[in-house]
Write a protein that holds these residues in place. Structure first.
Motif, PDB file in Angstrom:
ATOM      1  N   LEU A 209       5.001  -9.018 -23.063  1.00 30.04           N
ATOM      2  CA  LEU A 209       5.111  -9.172 -24.510  1.00 30.04           C
ATOM      3  C   LEU A 209       6.248 -10.127 -24.839  1.00 30.04           C
ATOM      4  N   ASP A 210       5.995 -10.995 -25.809  1.00 27.00           N
ATOM      5  CA  ASP A 210       7.013 -11.944 -26.256  1.00 27.00           C
ATOM      6  C   ASP A 210       6.915 -12.032 -27.778  1.00 27.00           C
ATOM      7  N   ALA A 211       7.791 -11.300 -28.451  1.00 27.36           N
ATOM      8  CA  ALA A 211       7.724 -11.187 -29.909  1.00 27.36           C
ATOM      9  C   ALA A 211       8.883 -11.939 -30.569  1.00 27.36           C
ATOM     10  N   ARG A 212       8.782 -12.107 -31.879  1.00 27.01           N
ATOM     11  CA  ARG A 212       9.843 -12.761 -32.634  1.00 27.01           C
ATOM     12  C   ARG A 212      11.119 -11.932 -32.515  1.00 27.01           C
ATOM     13  N   ASN A 213      12.236 -12.625 -32.317  1.00 25.38           N
ATOM     14  CA  ASN A 213      13.552 -11.988 -32.132  1.00 25.38           C
ATOM     15  C   ASN A 213      13.585 -11.100 -30.891  1.00 25.38           C
ATOM     16  N   GLN A 214      12.582 -11.271 -29.990  1.00 25.67           N
ATOM     17  CA  GLN A 214      12.485 -10.501 -28.739  1.00 25.67           C
ATOM     18  C   GLN A 214      12.426  -9.002 -28.971  1.00 25.67           C
TER      19      GLN A 214
END
Length: 989
Positions: A209-214
């Motif tokens: 998973l690689d999301a905004r703001n980690q």
């Protein structure tokens, strides 16, 4: 006299049907349409065997029908049992992205934007899922990046969606992943997925998973059967390079975190195993191992980490890091050195009426703000330093710069021992684990790299590394590599390797560190005596190791030999029931009957070595009759049986993964490639399962091909392929184009699919338009590459003329690259051709020797001395270079010459074409040079390929058919009139 009349009567009645058949063929051809260059745009065909797939159960055959170079394509799904066939639209593509589920129940394929949609800026692909039970569309997904079925289980389809429009490269990589249940037709949406991978059994799905703001970044694994999802690791980090083991029982990846001390992320490696029970996570973080892990290095994200087969150690790469610039900014003045506020800047820009475009405004802002550079710091020059001690030329280093930056050294971590071991380093950079990962082989080319790049002769030191202890031993020094078959090739059990030394194959035992010659007593030679390059005793092909690591299969250029890799007592003790033989000829008659048993068909893509208990299928080729087919060696009877043998080019052979269904392809120059399927292991009772080139029957086509035997001026027995024109009539002579590139008579049965080639050449288009085409073989004498063409081509052409098919007063020649060189040279030695077209020719061998092969960055010298040039160093034999250089004989040229040479040619420098053009122009010889701006060694852009294909045929039409000369040839085109000229000649589909 009476007997003579009777014999003549019999001969007349024998020849009459052949003459009538020829007349009928000519009549049929004349009633059909001639395929023109603009007409190619509507031609649909299967691009290659990679555009076909057989379902794992053998019930369906899918293939792509694409237009030659532009336009929309179709996917054909054909039942192998009956005539059921479905056609699906694929959009504008020339390659098929499709996959069957492992159980054969479903087919998924990508649909690209159509030509019309591309013009409207549509970019993303869709994915269509077909239920093969009724061949209907089951589901469609839009804006798809990638997809995968879950291996053997075949219960789910994972679909990763493309990033939203406007996403920047620096944005998080995560997007939506749809997990579609094939049985229940339900979809699970998982957000922020960067990477995904099923294991081979299809029981587990791994996700990063690689999301905004980690937020929520991590590694997840999901049990596909139960749906249970386990978070194995979560952190404010990036998770990359997922890699399952071959069996699907272990998973590895890397994890990267920002570190202010370094420019790059600092990585650790993660491993997961025990999937049969409760999955367990192993982590190796170099930050916590300052004692063993080298300073200022990190784990590389550019090399996929992996478990060893026994799941005891993790293998991965490590690379150097770069320290961050810790210099602090002085104040806000650094960002705005001129002290102008943003409001003032905008006001100035608004008031400036000379700014008309966004680009002009951007430049104005940059000018007002200043370039932000430290004014006190001197500006660096932009330059390159070339030094005689550089092992690789600076140009070579520039080409490989990205590769060098990503280079990593192999390393290993043992979780049980909590031990890190660096396996490769600056001394030994290249280390490759052998199968089973008990040992690794290292190759050190550094002591020889400079000399190799100078003369093209490859040497290396070979090292053996014990992967349990990390101990490294040099086992071979100054090891000579005349070709790729000489390199060390490990056995499937990873305990020994095959290599080549001074004309013999050797086996090295990695356990005992001993070596033995395994071919010294075999009654044949494995030295490739037909290789005329300047290398010493190169070997023929290695077919491979047996799966039990006891034997190797070798080729002597004709037959296939099974040779024991161990001494016979050792083999006998392991296999008491069957008498062991040190060697045997599996095919028997190859050398005797001049049949080449060539490539083995690998019917199981997952095999680990050749299973000698199963039949071997081998492509078979007749050296002098040009027939081809398939031979099967049966280990039960020890007999080799030819299954297919025809005056055709029999090429691919595949087998359904889970069924005994076989598919092979066959073609001739006069008939397009078709695919045939059968349930028979003997390949009998096959039926056609493709309809390639559906428009083929609409057009007049070549009447076939002839094989022409001849002897070179140096006594070499050679052959040429003579292709007949459409509408061929016996006794009639035809304008002919002669084409060559070393040895090509083996293309006698190759179908030439109409297309706009990268060099303007397409033999099928020339025969379709009334030309005969002749392709003679060339063999080479050392220090005489140009004269070799004279000694081989001219006798071949004379033999072709003797067939009464070739009109000796209407012959042209064409070649590209090395063939372009042969063309440029031949016209200095003979006036028998009425026109010549040379693409990207070498023309001055002396200057060419010291130029750069810009596509690779290497010097041409090594190519001349050990590869295609077939010359020694020029200062040892200047006369040979002059004797074989077209430029030194330019005054002899009487043949009109059309040259293609592009300004960004990275193989043959543009100056070679300019040199020859200017020399011929100075001598007032008829010559034209066509240059396409920005193009490389061949033509990549479709408009350019179309344009040159037409021009080259116009050129030959004028000189060989007597058609009016095009103005661009007879008068030239002034620069100011060029745009108008190009608009007039351009055409589209």
């Amino acid at each position: 006299m009476k007997h003579l009349k009777h014999s003549l009567s019999i001969l007349f009645f024998f020849l009459l049907p052949l003459a009538l058949l020829a007349q009928k063929t000519a009549s049929d051809s004349q009633s059909k349409t001639t395929l023109t260059w603009p007409g190619i745009a509507s031609w649909k065909a299967i691009p290659s065997s990679s555009s076909t797939k057989i379902s794992p159960d053998g019930k369906w055959f899918a293939y792509l029908l694409a237009r030659a170079d532009e336009g929309d394509a179709e996917l054909i799904v054909q039942s192998t049992a009956d005539s059921i066939k479905k056609t699906f639209k694929l959009g504008a593509t020339t390659s098929a992205d499709m996959a069957f589920s492992d159980d054969g129940r479903f087919l998924a394929y990508k649909v690209s934007p159509t030509e019309k949609e591309k013009k409207a800026k549509k970019k993303d692909d869709n994915l269509v899922l077909i239920s093969l039970a009724d061949s209907t569309k089951s589901k469609e997904f839009t804006q798809v990046k990638s997809y995968a079925f879950n291996g053997k289980k075949s219960s789910h389809l994972a679909v990763l969606l493309a990033p939203e429009e406007g996403t920047k490269p620096t944005d998080p990589k995560g997007t939506n992943l749809l997990l579609y249940d094939l049985a229940n037709q339900r979809t699970q949406n998982i957000g922020n997925v960067a990477e995904y991978a099923f294991n081979k059994p299809g029981t587990w799905l791994a996700l990063t998973l690689d999301a905004r703001n980690q937020a929520g970044n991590g590694l997840l694994i999901q049990n596909v059967t139960s749906g249970m999802m386990l978070p194995m690791d979560t952190d404010e980090a990036s998770y990359e390079a997922l890699k399952w083991t071959e069996e699907g029982d272990g998973l590895a990846l890397v994890k990267g975190k920002k570190d202010k001390k370094y420019k790059e992320k600092m990585y650790s490696v993660l491993g997961v195993k025990n999937f049969a029970g409760t999955p367990a996570l192993t982590t190796y973080d170099p930050k916590k191992d300052s004692l063993n892990f080298p300073e200022n290095m990190t784990i590389s994200p550019d090399r996929d980490p992996t478990w060893t087969d026994d799941l005891t150690r993790l293998l991965f790469g490590i690379r150097k890091t770069t320290l961050a610039d810790t210099t602090k900014k002085k104040d806000n003045q650094d960002e705005n050195p001129n002290g102008i506020s943003e409001t003032e800047q905008l006001a100035r820009i608004k008031a400036d009426t000379t700014l008309k475009t966004v680009e002009q405004m951007t430049k104005a802002i940059a000018k007002i703000k200043g370039d932000g550079k430290d004014k006190d710091k001197p500006e660096k020059p932009d330059m390159t330093i070339w030094n005689w001690q550089d092992k690789r030329l600076q140009s070579r280093q520039q080409v490989q710069e990205s590769q060098d930056k990503k280079f990593s050294f192999l390393a290993m971590y043992d979780p049980a021992m909590q031990k890190f071991t660096q396996l490769a380093d600056s001394i030994l950079r290249l280390v490759s684990p052998a199968p089973k990962q008990r040992y690794a082989l290292g190759t050190d080319i550094q002591p020889y790299e400079l000399s190799t790049n100078l003369d093209g002769q490859d040497y290396a030191d070979i090292y053996l590394t014990d992967l349990k202890t990390g101990e490294r031993t040099r086992i071979m020094e100054n090891f000579y590599l005349p070709n790729r078959n000489a390199r060390p090739q490990p056995s499937p059990d990873g305990t020994k390797f095959l290599y080549w030394k001074e004309g013999s194959f050797m086996v090295f035992d990695m356990e005992n560190k001993t070596s033995r010659n395994i071919t010294e007593n075999v009654p044949t030679s494995f030295v490739d005596t037909e290789d005329d390059h300047n290398v010493q005793k190169p070997p023929y092909d290695v077919m491979g190791w047996s799966s039990d690591s006891k034997y190797v299969l070798l080729s002597d250029g004709w037959d296939i030999w099974q040779v024991a890799a161990e001494d016979m007592p050792a083999v006998k003790s392991r296999k008491k029931s069957t008498p062991a033989l040190p060697y045997r000829n599996l095919t028997q008659n190859g050398k005797r009957d001049k049949i080449r048993y060539q490539d083995r068909y690998q019917l199981d893509p997952d095999e680990k070595g050749i299973d000698l208990s199963q039949p071997l299928y081998v492509r078979t080729y007749g050296e002098w009759n040009k027939k081809s087919g398939v031979t099967r060696f049966d280990p039960k009877t020890n007999e080799a049986k030819i299954l297919l043998w025809d005056d055709a080019a029999v090429r691919s052979l595949t087998k359904a993964k889970n069924a005994d269904y076989f598919v092979y392809s066959s073609e001739t120059f006069a008939k397009p490639t078709q695919y045939f399927g059968t349930l028979s292991k003997d390949l009998t009772n096959a039926h056609q399962i493709s309809e390639n080139a559906p428009d083929f029957k609409k057009y007049a086509w070549s009447a076939g091909a002839r094989l022409v035997d001849y002897v070179s001026d140096k006594g070499d027995t050679l052959q040429g392929a003579l292709f007949l024109p459409a509408g061929y009539e016996p006794g009639k002579k035809y304008p002919t184009v002669v084409y060559y590139y070393e040895k090509l008579s083996q293309t006698l049965h190759n179908f030439s699919n109409p297309s706009y080639g990268r060099t303007g050449w397409n033999p099928g288009m020339y025969t379709a338009n009334g030309y005969a085409v002749f392709i003679p073989d060339i063999v080479y004498r050392y220090n005489d590459p140009g004269m070799s063409a004279v000694w081989c081509v001219l006798p071949g052409v004379k033999a072709a003329i003797a067939t009464d098919i070739v009109d000796s007063s209407k012959m042209g020649i064409h070649g590209h690259s090395w063939g372009g060189y042969q063309t440029a040279f031949l016209i200095t030695q003979t006036n028998m051709f009425k026109a010549a077209a040379a693409g990207a020719p070498l023309t001055d061998m002396i200057s060419m020797y010291n130029l750069i092969y810009w596509n690779s960055g290497g010097a041409n010298g090594s190519i001349f001395e050990a590869s295609q040039g077939r010359l020694e160093a020029p200062w040892n034999n200047w006369e040979a270079y002059q004797r074989n250089s077209p430029i030194y004989h330019a005054k002899n040229v009487q043949t009109p010459l059309l040259m293609l040479h592009n300004d960004k040619d990275g193989a043959v420098d543009f100056t070679q074409g300019i040199e020859y053009f200017n020399a011929l122009r100075r001598l007032k010889k008829p010559v034209a040079l066509i240059q396409y701006k920005g193009e490389n060694h061949g033509l990549a852009k479709l408009p350019n390929r179309k344009d040159y294909s037409v021009r080259m045929m116009e050129f030959f039409d004028h000189y060989l058919k007597g058609m009016p000369a095009p103005l661009w040839w007879s008068e030239g085109v002034p620069k100011l009139e060029l745009d108008e000229h190009l608009e007039e000649k351009a055409f589209s589909h």
